[in-house]
Design a protein around this motif. Structure first.
Motif, PDB file in Angstrom:
ATOM      1  N   ASP A   1       1.230   2.398   7.225  1.00 38.44           N
ATOM      2  CA  ASP A   1       0.515   2.761   5.987  1.00 38.44           C
ATOM      3  C   ASP A   1      -0.824   3.852   5.504  1.00 38.44           C
ATOM      4  O   ASP A   1      -0.101   4.455   6.213  1.00 38.44           O
ATOM      5  CB  ASP A   1      -0.299   1.166   5.692  1.00 38.44           C
ATOM      6  CG  ASP A   1      -1.751   1.223   5.727  1.00 38.44           C
ATOM      7  OD1 ASP A   1      -2.314   1.745   6.445  1.00 38.44           O
ATOM      8  OD2 ASP A   1      -2.534  -0.050   6.170  1.00 38.44           O
TER       9      ASP A   1
ATOM     10  N   HIS B   1      -3.459   3.952   5.340  1.00 35.84           N
ATOM     11  CA  HIS B   1      -4.604   4.678   5.779  1.00 35.84           C
ATOM     12  C   HIS B   1      -4.595   4.723   7.722  1.00 35.84           C
ATOM     13  O   HIS B   1      -5.028   5.032   8.222  1.00 35.84           O
ATOM     14  CB  HIS B   1      -5.751   3.830   5.919  1.00 35.84           C
ATOM     15  CG  HIS B   1      -5.674   3.135   4.640  1.00 35.84           C
ATOM     16  ND1 HIS B   1      -5.157   1.958   4.314  1.00 35.84           N
ATOM     17  CD2 HIS B   1      -6.330   3.624   3.672  1.00 35.84           C
ATOM     18  CE1 HIS B   1      -5.478   1.971   2.924  1.00 35.84           C
ATOM     19  NE2 HIS B   1      -6.053   2.492   2.770  1.00 35.84           N
TER      20      HIS B   1
ATOM     21  N   ASP C   1     -10.089   1.333   6.640  1.00 39.35           N
ATOM     22  CA  ASP C   1      -9.740   1.039   5.353  1.00 39.35           C
ATOM     23  C   ASP C   1     -10.637   0.749   3.808  1.00 39.35           C
ATOM     24  O   ASP C   1     -10.107  -0.181   3.156  1.00 39.35           O
ATOM     25  CB  ASP C   1      -8.059   0.743   5.130  1.00 39.35           C
ATOM     26  CG  ASP C   1      -7.717  -0.575   5.961  1.00 39.35           C
ATOM     27  OD1 ASP C   1      -8.603  -1.448   5.988  1.00 39.35           O
ATOM     28  OD2 ASP C   1      -6.572  -1.036   5.044  1.00 39.35           O
TER      29      ASP C   1
ATOM     30  N   GLU D   1       0.701  -1.456   0.233  1.00 43.53           N
ATOM     31  CA  GLU D   1      -0.149  -0.247   0.240  1.00 43.53           C
ATOM     32  C   GLU D   1       0.508   1.613   0.493  1.00 43.53           C
ATOM     33  O   GLU D   1       0.135   2.137  -0.753  1.00 43.53           O
ATOM     34  CB  GLU D   1      -0.829   0.153   1.310  1.00 43.53           C
ATOM     35  CG  GLU D   1      -2.057  -0.891   0.868  1.00 43.53           C
ATOM     36  CD  GLU D   1      -2.884  -1.136   2.160  1.00 43.53           C
ATOM     37  OE1 GLU D   1      -2.702   0.374   3.171  1.00 43.53           O
ATOM     38  OE2 GLU D   1      -3.734  -1.065   2.671  1.00 43.53           O
TER      39      GLU D   1
ATOM     40  N   ASP E   1      -2.709   2.383   9.611  1.00 40.37           N
ATOM     41  CA  ASP E   1      -2.624   1.057  10.464  1.00 40.37           C
ATOM     42  C   ASP E   1      -0.823   0.737  10.682  1.00 40.37           C
ATOM     43  O   ASP E   1       0.210   0.770   9.271  1.00 40.37           O
ATOM     44  CB  ASP E   1      -3.396   0.537   9.373  1.00 40.37           C
ATOM     45  CG  ASP E   1      -4.738   0.073   9.029  1.00 40.37           C
ATOM     46  OD1 ASP E   1      -4.975   0.716  10.350  1.00 40.37           O
ATOM     47  OD2 ASP E   1      -4.786   0.341   8.302  1.00 40.37           O
TER      48      ASP E   1
HETATM   49 ZN   LIG Z   1      -4.519   0.592   5.148  1.00 34.34          ZN
END
Ligand SMILES: [Zn+2]
Length: 220
Positions: free
Chosen positions: A124, A126, A162, A81, A128
């Motif tokens: 990542d 998002h 996400d 990602e 995370d």
């Molecule tokens: Zn993600």
């Protein structure tokens, strides 16, 4: 119906364990949008293969083998990602699906090389956390859903759910991204929707939307 792999089950379990390290089969069915019968079948298989401990009324726990396996899948997914977002320039609402495909087909060596190339990212696109090569998780900042802020409070976005690209596409249009500051101008009691201000612009957002955006909790 989409074919859900063993890897998808294990990483879904890993990502949704409760603080006691357990998860109920119904939650897995919900997260993967499949029937409980299908989940039960796969859980039997995963248990026979030594990845999970499945106790009917207590829920599911990962064995250490299952946990290592799942953590590695999550690592692959999140490194892909970051690559897709930072290097390829793909927006955050598109990277999840693409990473789902790539995570299965890449070697550990490729993932490790990507990680070096990306300068060891900890989160990542998002927000995370990305497990390191030796399985360590970066420190997770204290956070709470936007819906839990009071009127007049503001918060910096550090993570978003996400799992739904429509949601991510929509909040991008409102100017919501990681590190963005959101001010709660008003909470409407009737339907629990919120009037928020982002970059000086006002928007009305539903409580469901606000429950999927997480802001940093400042220490005092
Ligand atoms: Zn993600």
């Amino acid at each position: 119906m989409q074919n859900i792999s063993k890897e998808d089950y294990l990483s879904t379990i890993f990502r949704n364990l409760n603080p006691e390290g357990k998860i109920k089969p119904g939650l897995i069915a919900g997260k993967l949008s499949i029937s409980s019968a299908a989940v039960t079948d796969m859980l039997r298989k995963l248990s026979a293969e030594g990845y999970i401990i499945y106790e009917r009324y207590k829920g599911i726990a990962l064995t250490s083998e299952g946990e290592n396996y799942a953590r590695n899948m999550v690592r692959r997914h999140r490194i892909w990602e970051v690559f897709l977002n930072k290097v390829v320039g793909m927006p955050w609402d598109k990277v999840h699906e693409e990473a789902n495909r790539l995570e299965h087909s890449s070697s550990d060596d490729l993932i490790n090389r990507l990680e070096v190339m990306l300068d060891f990212p900890e989160y990542d696109p998002h927000g995370d956390p990305i497990p390191s090569r030796d399985g360590k998780m970066p420190k997770i900042k204290r956070q709470k859903p936007l819906s839990e802020l009071e009127e007049g409070e503001s918060g910096r976005v550090i993570r978003v759910n996400d799992s739904d690209e429509n949601f991510l596409g929509y909040i991008s249009k409102l100017g919501i991204m990681l590190k963005e500051n959101i001010v709660i101008k008003k909470k409407i009691m009737f339907d629990e929707s919120l009037e928020v201000s982002i970059k000086g612009k006002s928007w009305n957002i539903s409580s469901k939307l606000a429950q999927n955006i997480f802001v940093e909790v400042k220490r005092d």
